[in-house]
Motif scaffolding. Structure first.
Motif, PDB file in Angstrom:
ATOM      1  N   SER A 134       0.798  -1.112   0.112  1.00 47.51           N
ATOM      2  CA  SER A 134       0.169  -0.018   0.050  1.00 47.51           C
ATOM      3  C   SER A 134       0.948   1.000  -0.272  1.00 47.51           C
ATOM      4  N   MET A 135       2.089   1.191   0.812  1.00 51.25           N
ATOM      5  CA  MET A 135       2.733   2.611   0.998  1.00 51.25           C
ATOM      6  C   MET A 135       3.755   2.693   0.100  1.00 51.25           C
ATOM      7  N   ALA A 136       4.085   1.475  -0.662  1.00 55.63           N
ATOM      8  CA  ALA A 136       4.967   1.540  -1.694  1.00 55.63           C
ATOM      9  C   ALA A 136       4.734   2.320  -3.003  1.00 55.63           C
ATOM     10  N   SER A 140       8.780   7.026  -4.010  1.00 57.38           N
ATOM     11  CA  SER A 140       9.483   7.380  -5.362  1.00 57.38           C
ATOM     12  C   SER A 140      11.035   6.423  -5.174  1.00 57.38           C
ATOM     13  N   GLY A 141      11.109   5.564  -3.937  1.00 58.47           N
ATOM     14  CA  GLY A 141      12.205   4.578  -3.933  1.00 58.47           C
ATOM     15  C   GLY A 141      12.000   4.103  -2.315  1.00 58.47           C
ATOM     16  N   LEU A 142      12.745   2.758  -2.280  1.00 59.70           N
ATOM     17  CA  LEU A 142      12.516   1.935  -1.145  1.00 59.70           C
ATOM     18  C   LEU A 142      13.885   1.604  -0.946  1.00 59.70           C
ATOM     19  N   LEU A 163       6.667  -5.257  -5.678  1.00 56.82           N
ATOM     20  CA  LEU A 163       6.442  -3.932  -5.797  1.00 56.82           C
ATOM     21  C   LEU A 163       6.409  -3.170  -6.895  1.00 56.82           C
ATOM     22  N   PRO A 164       5.805  -2.025  -7.129  1.00 58.48           N
ATOM     23  CA  PRO A 164       5.894  -1.274  -8.333  1.00 58.48           C
ATOM     24  C   PRO A 164       7.475  -0.728  -8.830  1.00 58.48           C
TER      25      PRO A 164
END
Length: 177
Positions: A134-136, A140-142, A163-164
């Motif tokens: 949800s938060m991903a 704009s990056g992880l 993940l996107p």
């Protein structure tokens, strides 16, 4: 959580207007980690009832401040523990999960306003897979924190596949074997 807190604190120290977001409604809570349960300001439960656009500057003015960092959390430690103890099987509010059809959600509007108000928004998504996905969508990056173990690295790679597409990094903790 420790890495998110340190990144947010350093950005604020360097002069960036910074927001630290607790992205996991079922995590231990950033309010607990920062002893900020009594700091006045709005939390996620109040903001998830919002409808329509949120003014970025009004959002910034309404959030708790701690040592130069704004904080968006799920509530004070006592409030969180009592709510979860009363409903151990309860799920996060429906509007905390983005509409898969691409509709606007309260969570999405809060994060849109946050990006408009702050130079840096640091989100601690925790280990909850639903909260992570949800938060991903709002990031704009992880950075993924993984222990220095083969199984943990493999699990992180599998998780990243869901993940996107975005820039991803890994922070390896513990001594390397």
């Amino acid at each position: 959580s420790t890495l998110a807190i340190l990144v947010a604190a350093e950005a604020a120290r360097r002069g960036s207007r910074t927001l630290l977001v607790d992205g996991d409604p079922w995590g231990g809570g950033l309010c607990t980690a920062l002893s900020a349960g009594d700091v006045p300001g709005l939390r996620w439960p109040e903001l998830l009832h919002a409808s329509g656009s949120i003014n970025p500057e009004q959002l910034a003015a309404s959030l708790p401040q701690l040592a130069g960092v704004s904080l968006l959390s799920w509530g004070g430690p006592r409030q969180d523990s009592l709510a979860r103890a009363a409903a151990p099987g309860m799920q996060p509010p429906d509007n905390a999960v983005p509409d898969p059809a691409g509709g606007r959600t309260a969570e999405g509007e809060v994060m849109r306003a946050a990006r408009g108000a702050y130079g840096l928004v640091v989100v601690d998504v925790g280990r909850n897979p639903g909260a992570l996905i949800s938060m991903a969508r709002q990031c704009s990056g992880l950075l993924v924190v993984v222990p220095a173990e083969l199984r943990a690295a493999s699990a992180a790679l599998q998780m990243m596949d869901s993940l996107p597409p975005m820039p991803l990094g890994a922070v390896v903790r513990d001594p390397l074997g």
